[in-house]
Design a protein around this motif. Structure first.
Motif, short mmCIF file in Angstrom:
data_model
loop_
_atom_site.label_atom_id
_atom_site.label_comp_id
_atom_site.label_asym_id
_atom_site.label_seq_id
_atom_site.Cartn_x
_atom_site.Cartn_y
_atom_site.Cartn_z
N ALA A 37 -0.89 -11.27 -7.95
CA ALA A 37 -1.45 -10.82 -6.68
C ALA A 37 -0.37 -10.79 -5.60
N VAL A 38 0.46 -11.82 -5.53
CA VAL A 38 1.54 -11.86 -4.55
C VAL A 38 2.52 -10.71 -4.80
N CYS A 73 1.86 -7.81 -6.25
CA CYS A 73 1.21 -6.55 -5.89
C CYS A 73 1.18 -6.36 -4.38
N ILE A 74 0.92 -7.43 -3.64
CA ILE A 74 0.90 -7.34 -2.18
C ILE A 74 2.29 -6.99 -1.65
N ARG A 75 3.31 -7.65 -2.18
CA ARG A 75 4.69 -7.36 -1.76
C ARG A 75 5.06 -5.91 -2.09
N PHE A 126 3.02 -3.34 -2.41
CA PHE A 126 2.28 -2.48 -1.51
C PHE A 126 2.93 -2.46 -0.13
N LYS A 127 3.33 -3.63 0.41
CA LYS A 127 3.98 -3.69 1.72
C LYS A 127 5.31 -2.93 1.71
N TYR A 166 4.52 0.78 1.67
CA TYR A 166 3.98 1.18 2.97
C TYR A 166 5.11 1.29 4.01
#
Length: 176
Positions: A10-11, A13-15, A17-18, A21
């Motif tokens: 999860a961490v 995937c968030i990184r 995505f950021k 972006y």
């Protein structure tokens, strides 16, 4: 153990995505915003922007013989080849990319005056110098930011008012 793996995924995937972006989505939105206003420039390239092209053009310009040796006084293609190429190609002003940060190159004296006189709001910001540029320009007015810039400008403003600047007539005597 599986909870730890899920948290790590999860961490990650968030990184990811950021990163996507900030380095892809936002620069393309900025590019479209400038294009709607009629300001174009070389396209965005993720992560490095236009820096590899700037470096390549500068190395090519340095490898050629100096234009001053040929009697040509147009030194812009040698000193700032990227600016010369882009201003001919996209017009003035144009924008380019330093990594994922857009840079607006302007040459209109009225617009330059507006940018340099703007003291509030943080709308405009100067690009910093690399260490070699800092050696060349020192801590003069061109290299200062914020309150230091305002203080130095206020000090320098007084002696350079038009009433104080006197132009002496040409002292060259005509030949007789």
């Amino acid at each position: 153990m599986t909870h730890l793996i899920l948290v790590l995924v999860a961490v990650f995937c968030i990184r990811l995505f950021k990163f996507a972006y900030n380095s892809i989505w936002i620069p393309f939105r900025i590019q479209n915003h400038f294009k709607k206003q009629g300001v174009t420039g070389p396209g965005y390239r993720p992560i490095f922007g236009n820096m590899p092209e700037i470096r390549r053009l500068f190395e090519e310009a340095i490898s050629k013989p100096s234009p001053l040796q040929d009697g040509d006084h147009d030194v812009l293609p040698r000193v700032a080849p990227f600016y010369h190429k882009c201003s001919n190609m996209y017009g003035k002003p144009f924008f380019y990319w330093s990594g994922s940060q857009p840079r607006l190159a302007i040459s209109d004296p009225d617009l330059i005056k507006e940018v340099t006189m703007n003291t509030g709001g943080g709308s405009f910001d100067k690009t910093g110098f690399d260490p070699k540029g800092r050696i060349l320009f020192g801590q003069g007015l061109i290299a200062l930011f914020g309150q230091q810039w305002a203080l130095h400008k206020r000090i320098l403003n007084h002696p350079f008012r038009m009433e104080r600047v006197q132009v002496k007539p040409n002292r060259i005597q005509p030949e007789q």
